[in-house]
Design an enzyme around this catalytic site. Structure first.
Site, short mmCIF file in Angstrom:
data_model
loop_
_atom_site.label_atom_id
_atom_site.label_comp_id
_atom_site.label_asym_id
_atom_site.label_seq_id
_atom_site.Cartn_x
_atom_site.Cartn_y
_atom_site.Cartn_z
N TYR A 52 37.69 25.49 44.40
CA TYR A 52 37.65 26.40 43.05
C TYR A 52 38.32 26.08 41.95
O TYR A 52 39.87 26.67 41.95
CB TYR A 52 37.69 27.74 43.95
CG TYR A 52 37.18 28.65 44.36
CD1 TYR A 52 35.87 27.75 45.29
CD2 TYR A 52 37.87 29.93 45.74
CE1 TYR A 52 35.78 28.83 45.99
CE2 TYR A 52 36.99 30.19 46.64
CZ TYR A 52 35.95 30.12 47.46
OH TYR A 52 35.02 30.37 47.57
N PRO A 216 28.09 38.97 48.02
CA PRO A 216 27.89 40.36 48.56
C PRO A 216 26.98 40.90 47.46
O PRO A 216 25.64 41.40 47.69
CB PRO A 216 28.83 41.13 49.20
CG PRO A 216 29.63 40.70 47.77
CD PRO A 216 29.35 39.07 48.00
N PHE A 226 21.29 40.71 42.33
CA PHE A 226 19.48 41.54 42.89
C PHE A 226 20.06 43.40 42.36
O PHE A 226 19.20 44.22 41.16
CB PHE A 226 19.79 42.08 44.09
CG PHE A 226 20.74 42.20 45.15
CD1 PHE A 226 20.57 43.97 45.41
CD2 PHE A 226 21.40 41.68 45.84
CE1 PHE A 226 21.97 44.96 46.26
CE2 PHE A 226 22.16 42.14 46.81
CZ PHE A 226 22.72 43.92 46.76
#
Length: 305
Positions: A52, A216, A226
């Site tokens: 990362y 998630p 989403f």
């Protein structure tokens, strides 16, 4: 915040883990606020990986938390290794070197949990076992797990590794839920019946391995979120309806949907926005009804056979 036992270990961890993959997008003051907000909310489990930010995320975190021995006692730190540019690498040499780098960047003497990041096709499990033994005996790593692995890959490691593998970090969200939906399409001829992961959900439950859902809020593979996305009107209507009922945000409901599953998962957040982080953490206080959970699943386009 509610806690759970991580796998078969004695570690009591918050049910929501704080992912630090994007902490390098924050300036020093914002990073300090982000970490302190998590701690104030009882979210003291921080997830890292050596890749990362090419290691900068771990350095920024250590500075933001003002790492010291007294601070370290309050933290549960997890990191991952096994990815190098152009290759995956589970060799003993790479694992040991990676952990030394992680510890240096995090300014700590030990990790609570080390995960193997992506399956290495050239894995020699004897080398993994030797690396884990050395890390455990030296006190550098206290617990071990995997990420993105299916049952047979885990079984291969378990044949040689003596330490329990207590966690498996896997991509899972309302819109990426094939590990759930394939389970009730058994013996069907539709596309949803295809077993793409070897039954990893049930395998982890049977073997007391905690699933840590990553991304998630994502659909596809980092294609976007989403929530509030016009591509998912029915899903967002349903989530908003449930969120209004509980008086919380849609973010909270998306995490609560994962927490409602009886596998006792530990979702890993990815946000660096402190208000969204608080919304994620609030999911710990909500238990969706069976009807709400299935309603959200179906609104995402899944069908019951």
């Amino acid at each position: 915040m509610k806690t759970l036992k991580l796998g078969t270990s004695s570690l009591d961890v918050p049910v929501v883990a704080v992912g630090c993959m994007r902490i390098n997008s924050l300036d020093r003051q914002a990073a300090e606020r982000f970490v302190q907000t998590a701690l104030d909310e009882g979210a003291n489990f921080f997830d890292h990986a050596d890749i990362y930010g090419n290691g900068t995320c771990e350095e920024i975190f250590a500075d933001a938390v003002h790492m010291s021995s007294s601070v370290r006692e309050r933290l549960i730190l997890q990191s991952k290794c096994g990815i190098r540019p152009g290759t995956f690498d589970f060799s003993k040499e790479h694992i040991l070197a990676s952990v030394d780098g992680i510890l240096k960047r995090l300014k700590t003497d030990y990790l609570d949990v080390l995960l193997l990041h992506r399956p290495d096709a050239l894995v020699e499990p004897e080398e993994v076992a030797a690396a884990f033994d050395e890390l455990e005996q030296s006190g550098k790593v206290r617990h071990f797990g995997v990420s993105n692995q299916h049952p047979r890959q885990i079984d291969l490691l378990k044949k040689y590794v003596k330490q329990p593998l207590i966690a498996n970090q896997l991509q899972l969200s309302i819109t990426n839920a094939t590990m759930i939906t394939s389970g009730f399409n058994v013996n069907m001829e539709n596309a949803e019946a295809v077993n793409r992961d070897g039954g990893i959900l049930d395998y982890c439950r049977l073997n007391d391995i905690t699933i840590q859902p990553w991304s998630p809020f994502q659909f596809g593979f980092f294609e976007g979120v989403f929530l509030d996305n016009p591509k998912f009107p029915e899903l967002n209507r349903k989530i908003d309806e449930v969120a209004e009922h509980y008086g919380v945000s849609n973010t909270t409901i998306a995490i609560a949907w994962l927490l409602r599953h009886p596998a006792h998962m530990q979702p890993v957040t990815g946000t660096t926005n402190v208000e969204r982080l608080r919304d994620c953490i609030r999911a710990s206080d909500i238990t969706l009804t069976r009807e709400e959970w299935y309603g959200i699943l179906l609104a995402a386009g899944n069908k019951l056979p």
